[in-house]
Design a protein around this motif. Sequence first.
Motif, PDB file in Angstrom:
ATOM      1  N   HIS A   6     -12.583  -1.522   6.221  1.00  0.00           N
ATOM      2  CA  HIS A   6     -13.510  -0.599   5.560  1.00  0.00           C
ATOM      3  C   HIS A   6     -13.547   0.695   6.368  1.00  0.00           C
ATOM      4  CE1 HIS A   6     -15.060  -4.111   3.395  1.00  0.00           C
ATOM      5  NE2 HIS A   6     -15.112  -4.718   4.569  1.00  0.00           N
ATOM      6  N   SER A   7     -13.343   1.821   5.704  1.00  0.00           N
ATOM      7  CA  SER A   7     -13.468   3.105   6.385  1.00  0.00           C
ATOM      8  C   SER A   7     -14.741   3.788   5.894  1.00  0.00           C
ATOM      9  CB  SER A   7     -12.241   3.975   6.140  1.00  0.00           C
ATOM     10  OG  SER A   7     -12.016   4.138   4.764  1.00  0.00           O
ATOM     11  N   ALA A  12      -9.214   6.394   5.155  1.00  0.00           N
ATOM     12  CA  ALA A  12      -8.176   5.951   6.095  1.00  0.00           C
ATOM     13  C   ALA A  12      -6.815   5.983   5.420  1.00  0.00           C
ATOM     14  CB  ALA A  12      -8.489   4.551   6.588  1.00  0.00           C
ATOM     15  N   ASP A  13      -5.803   6.462   6.147  1.00  0.00           N
ATOM     16  CA  ASP A  13      -4.445   6.457   5.586  1.00  0.00           C
ATOM     17  C   ASP A  13      -3.822   5.065   5.756  1.00  0.00           C
ATOM     18  OD1 ASP A  13      -4.077   6.560   8.312  1.00  0.00           O
ATOM     19  OD2 ASP A  13      -2.403   7.965   8.215  1.00  0.00           O
ATOM     20  N   GLN A  14      -2.775   4.814   5.028  1.00  0.00           N
ATOM     21  CA  GLN A  14      -2.152   3.487   4.995  1.00  0.00           C
ATOM     22  C   GLN A  14      -1.594   3.089   6.361  1.00  0.00           C
ATOM     23  OE1 GLN A  14      -2.470   1.543   2.273  1.00  0.00           O
ATOM     24  NE2 GLN A  14      -1.699  -0.074   3.599  1.00  0.00           N
ATOM     25  N   LYS A  15      -1.118   4.074   7.121  1.00  0.00           N
ATOM     26  CA  LYS A  15      -0.558   3.797   8.441  1.00  0.00           C
ATOM     27  C   LYS A  15      -1.630   3.203   9.363  1.00  0.00           C
ATOM     28  CE  LYS A  15       1.857   6.193  12.160  1.00  0.00           C
ATOM     29  NZ  LYS A  15       2.301   7.483  12.659  1.00  0.00           N
ATOM     30  N   LEU A  16      -2.835   3.754   9.332  1.00  0.00           N
ATOM     31  CA  LEU A  16      -3.937   3.249  10.146  1.00  0.00           C
ATOM     32  C   LEU A  16      -4.353   1.854   9.689  1.00  0.00           C
ATOM     33  CD1 LEU A  16      -6.132   3.608  12.299  1.00  0.00           C
ATOM     34  CD2 LEU A  16      -7.500   4.818  10.593  1.00  0.00           C
ATOM     35  N   ILE A  17      -4.425   1.640   8.398  1.00  0.00           N
ATOM     36  CA  ILE A  17      -4.812   0.329   7.854  1.00  0.00           C
ATOM     37  C   ILE A  17      -3.779  -0.720   8.253  1.00  0.00           C
ATOM     38  CG2 ILE A  17      -5.122  -0.974   5.715  1.00  0.00           C
ATOM     39  CD1 ILE A  17      -6.324   1.629   4.525  1.00  0.00           C
ATOM     40  N   ASP A  18      -2.498  -0.391   8.155  1.00  0.00           N
ATOM     41  CA  ASP A  18      -1.441  -1.322   8.548  1.00  0.00           C
ATOM     42  C   ASP A  18      -1.514  -1.652  10.038  1.00  0.00           C
ATOM     43  OD1 ASP A  18      -0.535  -1.351   5.947  1.00  0.00           O
ATOM     44  OD2 ASP A  18       1.087   0.089   6.302  1.00  0.00           O
ATOM     45  N   PHE A  19      -1.786  -0.637  10.862  1.00  0.00           N
ATOM     46  CA  PHE A  19      -1.911  -0.839  12.308  1.00  0.00           C
ATOM     47  C   PHE A  19      -3.036  -1.823  12.616  1.00  0.00           C
ATOM     48  CE2 PHE A  19      -3.973   0.287  16.320  1.00  0.00           C
ATOM     49  CZ  PHE A  19      -2.910   0.188  17.210  1.00  0.00           C
ATOM     50  N   VAL A  20      -4.183  -1.604  11.997  1.00  0.00           N
ATOM     51  CA  VAL A  20      -5.355  -2.459  12.235  1.00  0.00           C
ATOM     52  C   VAL A  20      -5.088  -3.880  11.741  1.00  0.00           C
ATOM     53  CG1 VAL A  20      -7.773  -2.819  11.612  1.00  0.00           C
ATOM     54  CG2 VAL A  20      -6.982  -0.542  12.248  1.00  0.00           C
ATOM     55  N   ASN A  21      -4.494  -4.009  10.553  1.00  0.00           N
ATOM     56  CA  ASN A  21      -4.164  -5.337  10.022  1.00  0.00           C
ATOM     57  C   ASN A  21      -3.252  -6.105  10.979  1.00  0.00           C
ATOM     58  OD1 ASN A  21      -5.581  -5.554   7.590  1.00  0.00           O
ATOM     59  ND2 ASN A  21      -4.051  -4.364   6.501  1.00  0.00           N
TER      60      ASN A  21
END
Length: 98
Positions: A6-7, A12-21
């Motif tokens: 959740h941002s 949040a961009d997809q790159k950040l979401i992928d990193f966190v996942n």
Amino acid sequence: MDVKVHSIHFKADQKLIDFVNEKVEKLQVFFDHIIVGEVFLRLDKNSDGENKIAEVKILMPGKELFAKKQCKSFEEAADLCIDALRTQVKKYKSKLVN
């Protein structure tokens, strides 16, 4: 494990979401009974450089673990949260074994 990101106060961009996942899913290496990982990425209204907050909550059978860190970047904050949770997971797992 189901990971929800959740941002808050920004998109949040997809790159950040992928990193966190990817970071949260690595916790499965230490304990494979993690059900859900929930991540809150928040922009603080603070004017100084450290205005990015990451909060990570993981749910396991009978236990909920939480970490919150504030840094200059979301990646750094998420990384520190995962390190803190890794310690908590190892401690919880050792209590189960004993």
